[in-house]
Design an enzyme around this catalytic site. Structure first.
Site, PDB file in Angstrom:
ATOM      1  N   SER A 178       0.767  -1.232   0.067  1.00  0.00           N
ATOM      2  CA  SER A 178       0.034  -0.158  -0.102  1.00  0.00           C
ATOM      3  C   SER A 178       0.811   1.295   0.035  1.00  0.00           C
ATOM      4  O   SER A 178       0.137   2.428  -0.031  1.00  0.00           O
ATOM      5  CB  SER A 178      -0.911   0.111   1.161  1.00  0.00           C
ATOM      6  N   LYS A 205      -0.014   3.450  -2.811  1.00  0.00           N
ATOM      7  CA  LYS A 205      -1.063   4.719  -2.739  1.00  0.00           C
ATOM      8  C   LYS A 205      -0.547   6.100  -2.513  1.00  0.00           C
ATOM      9  O   LYS A 205      -1.387   7.127  -2.919  1.00  0.00           O
ATOM     10  CB  LYS A 205      -1.991   4.372  -1.615  1.00  0.00           C
ATOM     11  N   SER A 211      -6.287   3.181   4.547  1.00  0.00           N
ATOM     12  CA  SER A 211      -5.527   2.555   3.201  1.00  0.00           C
ATOM     13  C   SER A 211      -6.533   1.647   2.320  1.00  0.00           C
ATOM     14  O   SER A 211      -6.486   0.711   1.916  1.00  0.00           O
ATOM     15  CB  SER A 211      -4.513   1.431   3.706  1.00  0.00           C
ATOM     16  N   LYS A 244       2.700   6.754   5.289  1.00  0.00           N
ATOM     17  CA  LYS A 244       1.730   5.412   4.969  1.00  0.00           C
ATOM     18  C   LYS A 244       2.461   4.182   5.282  1.00  0.00           C
ATOM     19  O   LYS A 244       3.777   3.803   5.105  1.00  0.00           O
ATOM     20  CB  LYS A 244       1.790   5.589   3.394  1.00  0.00           C
TER      21      LYS A 244
END
Length: 431
Positions: A60, A63, A120, A222
């Protein structure tokens, strides 16, 4: 002399302890999926690095690029924070984690962005990809081309969410480049990464980034996990007016990964405090490259700049070739036209006014004129530069334009420029 010798001995001892894996319990990291790096956000100086160029699955962390392109679309006026984005069946069927969006529903850009940052949310990431890029495959191609223009040489994106795909690869160093690009290119949106929770349709959506709750000065960015990667994290923290960016891949659990990151940041802040980065192994003393993401119709350029806007270059020495004791950017170079691809896919006709300040014999001259104008005229400080090549009877010229103005600001800017003997023409919004 004694103080100087003591300082050098302190630096040597600290560097020995600061090797990313030196003081760590091997149980924290999966060795075959491990890579780590810490850099100074402002300068790009690499403080710690181990396996920083290893090809790994970003999960992720992907992202972050989805968000980068979303911020670009917001600034370009393609969407705004309240735009109602359509949810397709494909987006609604994304695997968890997700917001629980339903096909045919709509979600605002702001909620989709916050859903991606905090939970997420894979469905929200797909919504952003489809509404900005048309479909996820096309958006992934834009993600990859943008990554390469930023200097992320070893990154390929196949989707917007980071869900498992064997072809989706990146490196710790590339993710540090991306994190730095977000911070420097989109300072007006960076604060969103510090969101601890937000309310979405009656639900309290909390942030997965729990290290932010306990590490001093950490305010983003993140987390990521898929089975093929282990637990990944990009972190950004500010202490004593120094912002660092850390990246770690391959944690065995979220907690162990967070502990590993905290240890790296602690050591790196000490390194930064004693100004010892120029002595650290292999990477230190070099500068992490972040190049122009080509968010305007101009071909990218490697002209060095210290301005925190997406239209400029924070150029750097290549860590593999640079002298360890220099942080001087390389000389400016022209970029091939084929590098300026797919820009129209993330741009729409501008809804704002602009100004054209001249036509120049080279792309480099046009950029320099744009940067000079923007730096020296108050009405132009927050504009977006664009260089457009045009064919004339006397050969190719490069039109230099600054966009993102109101009609009044465009008129005011032209008045000021003309008063100093410069050419200026106000440009109406397209479309």
């Amino acid at each position: 002399m004694i103080n100087k010798l003591f300082r050098y001995l302190l630096i040597i001892a600290l560097l020995a302890a600061a090797h990313p894996a030196a003081a760590q319990n091997n149980a924290e990291i999966r060795a075959d999926r491990y890579g780590a790096i810490v850099v100074e956000a402002k300068t790009g100086k690499i403080l710690l690095a181990e396996h920083a160029d290893r090809l790994l699955h970003p999960a992720s962390l992907t992202k972050l690029m989805t968000l980068y392109l979303t911020f670009a679309a917001l600034r370009a006026g393609k969407i705004n924070e309240d735009t109602a984005l359509t949810v397709s069946p494909y987006a609604a069927n994304a695997s968890p984690t997700k917001l629980g969006l339903e096909a045919g529903d709509t979600v605002t850009t702001r909620d989709a962005v916050l859903g991606v940052i905090t939970r997420s949310a894979n469905d929200a990431a797909r919504v952003l990809a489809e509404n900005i890029g048309g479909n996820e495959d096309r958006f992934a191609a834009i993600m990859t081309s943008t990554a390469h223009r930023l200097g992320m040489r070893n990154t390929t994106f196949r989707n917007a969410s980071g869900l498992p795909n064997p072809g989706q690869i990146s490196t710790p160093k590339d993710m540090a480049i991306l994190a730095r690009a977000i911070i420097t290119h989109f300072p007006e949106y960076y604060h969103l990464f510090s969101t601890q929770s937000f309310v979405f349709r009656g639900q309290d959506i909390t942030n997965h980034n729990h290290l932010m709750e306990r590490y001093p000065g950490m305010d983003g960015m993140k987390t990521g996990y898929v089975a093929a990667s282990g637990f990944n994290l990009v972190a950004s923290a500010m202490q004593n007016n120094t912002r660092l960016i850390g990246v770690v891949y391959g944690g065995r659990s979220a907690l162990l990964r967070d502990n590993y990151m905290a240890d790296m940041l602690d050591k790196s802040f000490l390194l930064a405090a004693i100004d010892a980065a120029h002595s650290s192994p292999k990477y230190a003393g070099t500068v992490l490259q972040v190049t122009h993401a080509n968010l305007t119709p101009a071909p990218p350029s490697d002209i060095p700049s210290t301005q925190n806007t997406p239209s400029e270059v924070v150029a750097a020495q290549d860590p593999d070739t640079a002298d360890d004791n220099t942080v001087t950017p390389p000389p400016p170079t022209e970029t091939k036209r084929e590098d300026a691809v797919a820009v129209d896919k993330i741009q729409v006709a501008s809804a704002a006014w602009g100004v054209q300040i001249g036509a120049f014999r080279s792309h480099r001259e046009a950029l320099r004129a744009l940067h000079h104008a923007r730096d020296n005229y108050r009405d132009l400080h927050n504009t977006v530069p664009a260089v457009a090549p045009v064919k004339t009877r006397s050969g190719k010229l490069y039109q230099a334009r600054l966009t993102g103005l109101t009609q009044a600001n465009a008129a005011s800017a032209c008045t000021a420029l003309k008063a100093r003997g410069h050419t200026c023409v106000a440009i109406r919004p397209a479309g």
